[in-house]
Design a protein around this motif. Sequence first.
Motif, mmCIF file in Angstrom:
data_model
loop_
_atom_site.group_PDB
_atom_site.id
_atom_site.type_symbol
_atom_site.label_atom_id
_atom_site.label_comp_id
_atom_site.label_asym_id
_atom_site.label_seq_id
_atom_site.Cartn_x
_atom_site.Cartn_y
_atom_site.Cartn_z
ATOM 1 N N GLY A 229 53.184 25.787 34.661
ATOM 2 C CA GLY A 229 53.847 26.190 33.424
ATOM 3 C C GLY A 229 52.983 27.134 32.616
ATOM 4 N N THR A 230 53.449 27.455 31.413
ATOM 5 C CA THR A 230 52.645 28.283 30.518
ATOM 6 C C THR A 230 51.521 27.414 29.967
ATOM 7 O OG1 THR A 230 53.929 27.640 28.587
ATOM 8 C CG2 THR A 230 54.697 29.582 29.792
ATOM 9 N N PRO A 231 50.457 28.035 29.449
ATOM 10 C CA PRO A 231 49.376 27.218 28.870
ATOM 11 C C PRO A 231 49.918 26.229 27.833
ATOM 12 C CG PRO A 231 48.676 29.489 29.021
ATOM 13 C CD PRO A 231 50.117 29.472 29.433
ATOM 14 N N ARG A 232 50.879 26.655 27.025
ATOM 15 C CA ARG A 232 51.397 25.771 25.988
ATOM 16 C C ARG A 232 52.107 24.562 26.611
ATOM 17 N NH1 ARG A 232 51.450 27.369 20.970
ATOM 18 N NH2 ARG A 232 51.648 29.564 21.492
ATOM 19 N N GLU A 233 52.886 24.834 27.645
ATOM 20 C CA GLU A 233 53.584 23.721 28.312
ATOM 21 C C GLU A 233 52.583 22.751 28.940
ATOM 22 O OE1 GLU A 233 57.463 26.442 29.512
ATOM 23 O OE2 GLU A 233 55.976 25.943 31.035
ATOM 24 N N ILE A 234 51.568 23.316 29.574
ATOM 25 C CA ILE A 234 50.581 22.477 30.262
ATOM 26 C C ILE A 234 49.750 21.673 29.260
ATOM 27 C CG2 ILE A 234 48.500 22.517 31.723
ATOM 28 C CD1 ILE A 234 50.954 23.243 33.329
ATOM 29 N N PHE A 235 49.242 22.347 28.241
ATOM 30 C CA PHE A 235 48.338 21.676 27.305
ATOM 31 C C PHE A 235 49.068 20.753 26.323
ATOM 32 C CE2 PHE A 235 45.177 25.250 28.185
ATOM 33 C CZ PHE A 235 44.487 24.466 29.097
ATOM 34 N N SER A 236 50.405 20.764 26.358
ATOM 35 C CA SER A 236 51.142 19.787 25.546
ATOM 36 C C SER A 236 51.051 18.403 26.159
ATOM 37 C CB SER A 236 52.616 20.185 25.439
ATOM 38 O OG SER A 236 52.726 21.394 24.758
ATOM 39 N N GLN A 237 50.630 18.348 27.430
ATOM 40 C CA GLN A 237 50.640 17.064 28.142
ATOM 41 C C GLN A 237 49.210 16.514 28.252
ATOM 42 O OE1 GLN A 237 53.345 17.276 31.618
ATOM 43 N NE2 GLN A 237 53.639 19.390 30.972
ATOM 44 N N ASP A 247 41.184 18.301 30.896
ATOM 45 C CA ASP A 247 41.019 18.213 29.464
ATOM 46 C C ASP A 247 41.952 19.238 28.839
ATOM 47 O OD1 ASP A 247 39.863 17.346 27.165
ATOM 48 O OD2 ASP A 247 37.819 17.810 27.759
ATOM 49 N N VAL A 248 41.912 19.351 27.525
ATOM 50 C CA VAL A 248 42.645 20.417 26.836
ATOM 51 C C VAL A 248 41.633 21.106 25.922
ATOM 52 C CG1 VAL A 248 44.859 19.206 26.907
ATOM 53 C CG2 VAL A 248 43.373 18.913 24.933
ATOM 54 N N PRO A 249 41.962 22.309 25.409
ATOM 55 C CA PRO A 249 41.029 22.938 24.470
ATOM 56 C C PRO A 249 40.786 22.031 23.266
ATOM 57 C CG PRO A 249 42.691 24.513 25.182
ATOM 58 C CD PRO A 249 43.115 23.180 25.708
ATOM 59 N N GLN A 250 39.622 22.171 22.639
ATOM 60 C CA GLN A 250 39.276 21.281 21.522
ATOM 61 C C GLN A 250 40.291 21.341 20.398
ATOM 62 O OE1 GLN A 250 35.122 21.530 20.183
ATOM 63 N NE2 GLN A 250 35.031 19.468 21.025
ATOM 64 N N VAL A 251 40.822 22.524 20.104
ATOM 65 C CA VAL A 251 41.779 22.638 18.995
ATOM 66 C C VAL A 251 43.062 21.872 19.332
ATOM 67 C CG1 VAL A 251 42.672 24.892 19.771
ATOM 68 C CG2 VAL A 251 42.887 24.245 17.386
ATOM 69 N N THR A 252 43.454 21.908 20.608
ATOM 70 C CA THR A 252 44.643 21.175 21.043
ATOM 71 C C THR A 252 44.401 19.664 20.920
ATOM 72 O OG1 THR A 252 44.861 22.933 22.678
ATOM 73 C CG2 THR A 252 46.364 21.060 22.897
ATOM 74 N N ASP A 267 53.420 20.146 19.262
ATOM 75 C CA ASP A 267 52.680 20.004 20.523
ATOM 76 C C ASP A 267 52.073 21.338 20.957
ATOM 77 O OD1 ASP A 267 53.141 17.355 20.953
ATOM 78 O OD2 ASP A 267 54.942 17.663 22.178
ATOM 79 N N GLY A 268 50.977 21.249 21.689
ATOM 80 C CA GLY A 268 50.463 22.421 22.405
ATOM 81 C C GLY A 268 49.947 23.543 21.529
ATOM 82 N N ILE A 269 49.270 23.224 20.440
ATOM 83 C CA ILE A 269 48.606 24.265 19.646
ATOM 84 C C ILE A 269 47.411 24.764 20.460
ATOM 85 C CG2 ILE A 269 47.147 24.634 17.598
ATOM 86 C CD1 ILE A 269 49.008 22.836 16.055
ATOM 87 N N LEU A 270 47.283 26.095 20.596
ATOM 88 C CA LEU A 270 46.258 26.620 21.500
ATOM 89 C C LEU A 270 45.135 27.366 20.802
ATOM 90 C CD1 LEU A 270 48.466 28.078 24.378
ATOM 91 C CD2 LEU A 270 47.320 25.875 24.287
ATOM 92 N N THR A 271 45.392 27.890 19.621
ATOM 93 C CA THR A 271 44.349 28.685 18.964
ATOM 94 C C THR A 271 44.062 28.160 17.563
ATOM 95 O OG1 THR A 271 45.867 30.251 17.923
ATOM 96 C CG2 THR A 271 45.153 30.777 20.167
ATOM 97 N N ARG A 272 42.885 28.560 17.090
ATOM 98 C CA ARG A 272 42.434 28.200 15.749
ATOM 99 C C ARG A 272 43.439 28.700 14.707
ATOM 100 N NH1 ARG A 272 37.173 31.323 14.812
ATOM 101 N NH2 ARG A 272 36.792 30.677 16.966
ATOM 102 N N GLU A 273 43.923 29.950 14.900
ATOM 103 C CA GLU A 273 44.835 30.557 13.928
ATOM 104 C C GLU A 273 46.112 29.727 13.817
ATOM 105 O OE1 GLU A 273 43.333 32.221 16.453
ATOM 106 O OE2 GLU A 273 41.811 33.154 15.172
ATOM 107 N N GLU A 274 46.659 29.347 14.976
ATOM 108 C CA GLU A 274 47.877 28.525 14.972
ATOM 109 C C GLU A 274 47.637 27.218 14.227
ATOM 110 O OE1 GLU A 274 49.626 29.577 19.397
ATOM 111 O OE2 GLU A 274 48.972 27.563 18.968
ATOM 112 N N PHE A 275 46.479 26.624 14.501
ATOM 113 C CA PHE A 275 46.162 25.329 13.906
ATOM 114 C C PHE A 275 46.099 25.442 12.383
ATOM 115 C CE2 PHE A 275 43.242 22.011 12.480
ATOM 116 C CZ PHE A 275 43.767 20.892 13.118
#
Lengths: 285, 285
Positions: A229-237, A247-252, A267-275
């Motif tokens: 999947g996309t990074p967002r789909e994958i890192f949501s799980q 693991d997932v990125p620290q921000v996630t 779910d699936g926040i990937l970047t600092r800016e999004e957070f």
Amino acid sequence: MDIIEAKEVSFEYVRRDEEGNVEGTTRAVDHVSLDIRQGEFIAILGHNGSGKSTLAKHMNAILCPTEGTVWVDGKDTRQESEIWNIRQSAGMVFQNPDNQIIGQVVEEDVGFGPENMGVPTEEIWERVEESLKAVGMYQYRKHSPNKLSGGQKQRVSIAGVLAMHPKCIVLDEPTAMLDPNGRREVIRAVRALNQVEGVTVILITHYMEEIIHADRVFVMDQGHIAMEGTPREIFSQVERLKALRLDVPQVTLLAYELQKSGIPLPDGILTREEFVEEVGKLLGK
Amino acid sequence: MALKVDHVSYLYEEGMPLSRKALDDICLDIPQDQFIGVIGHTGSGKSTLMQHLNGLLTPTEGHIYYMGRDISAKDFDRKMLRSKVGLVFQYPEHQLFETDVFADVCFGPKNLGLPKEEIEGRAGEALEKVGIPREMYSMSPFELSGGQKRRVAIAGVLAMQPEILILDEPTAGLDPRGREEILDQIRQLRRQTHITVLLVSHSMEDVAEYVDRIIVMNQGRIMYDDVPKAVFAHYRELEQVGLAAPQVTYIMNALKESGLEVDTQATTIQEAACSLRKVFSAVGR
């Protein structure tokens, strides 16, 4: 147009005892099918022993499937006569830069590939120049590779592959041995190749942060593709990835921890800016 | 003080035209029972410094004292020092060579000339400490996974019963779970034995999570030597020298800049989550 297509690919290693007798086989890749389109940025994740490096070695015919077929730029990797064309289409960069650099001077090292391909001298120099510029190492062209940092050496390795004008680069944990700055340099160079030069990138890594810009992610487990999947789909799980030793990125992960205590972040926040943006929304800023 | 580094400098290729200073006037105190992280970009001198601590390299200037005695002194027992200050190199699994796991771990204590029962007792204890189960004792080291091999290699050094354990990037190339397992084992080991551990690492997140004190090396000098929070507060200066802060620190700083009253000193996910929960509960969420 698919640059790489794998259909029902399996690969078995033969285990031997001390006398060389066959003890059994280990299936490192098990019925994997995938298509990678020209220009995509693909990431492959998976724990140690999940089969990701074995799969990667099929993408430029270092290994050939025990069962199934791999096509690189339309060519079946089992066709011996096409092997050099295949390796020119799909270049490979490995973990340890010291095992890949052979030249005494940076520009010689980068010129080694095209020279072996029989490219005319004039053009070799052109290719060396453009490849070194693409990875930001042109000012080091006259240096000895021994005096470079890990990140710089790894970028020279990438330039060496680039000088062969591949359509696709497979990078097998290119940042595992590098310091934070080296990691940043290499990932920046890889992204530029993909976005500016349009080279297809297949990146294998254990650093989750490096792949948030990938178009698609494959997660390997026991020789299979366990997730796609996309990074967002994958890192949501988060839990599923942890079960796969990843693991997932620290921000996630931070967002996930806050979700667990009832704070309704998506779910699936990937970047600092999004957070920062999502937290701001919730707090009415 | 277990180890004291007193104004140590080290020149590579002393007296030669290419001579350069790898260590420049280093002073350090390393007490018992401390978990210390050592960070620095490639070539910053951290490995050179580590090799001084067990006498593999001898200072060009200055002195190193172990329990108050100069380790360069003629009558100093260096063999004893090497068993008290254990050094695990990068990719230590490349140094496994015996026919089975147990024999490999016995190799060190055997060289100390200990009686057989003690050798085997120590080996069993060391393997237990790194979490290698008894069923694996008779396996060939080559049948193990990357993380297991690495733990066996660490057990080989632990079997010498060192008082100070130096680990040079023990998690390089391991998957996220493998990294966590090794570091948790080391933390556990410290709780049981109060051994001092020096962890050389390129992962700021790992260092932030596990150690009590961080030594930052740059150009052969000590740039910072302090608790993690104090060191990572200098994240801009760390970036200047090719390092970084844990990603959480950046997230917290970005939140602060957006006008939120969060703890910018947070260096781990738990601390950051805790600070953010407070912000959310203050507005009634």
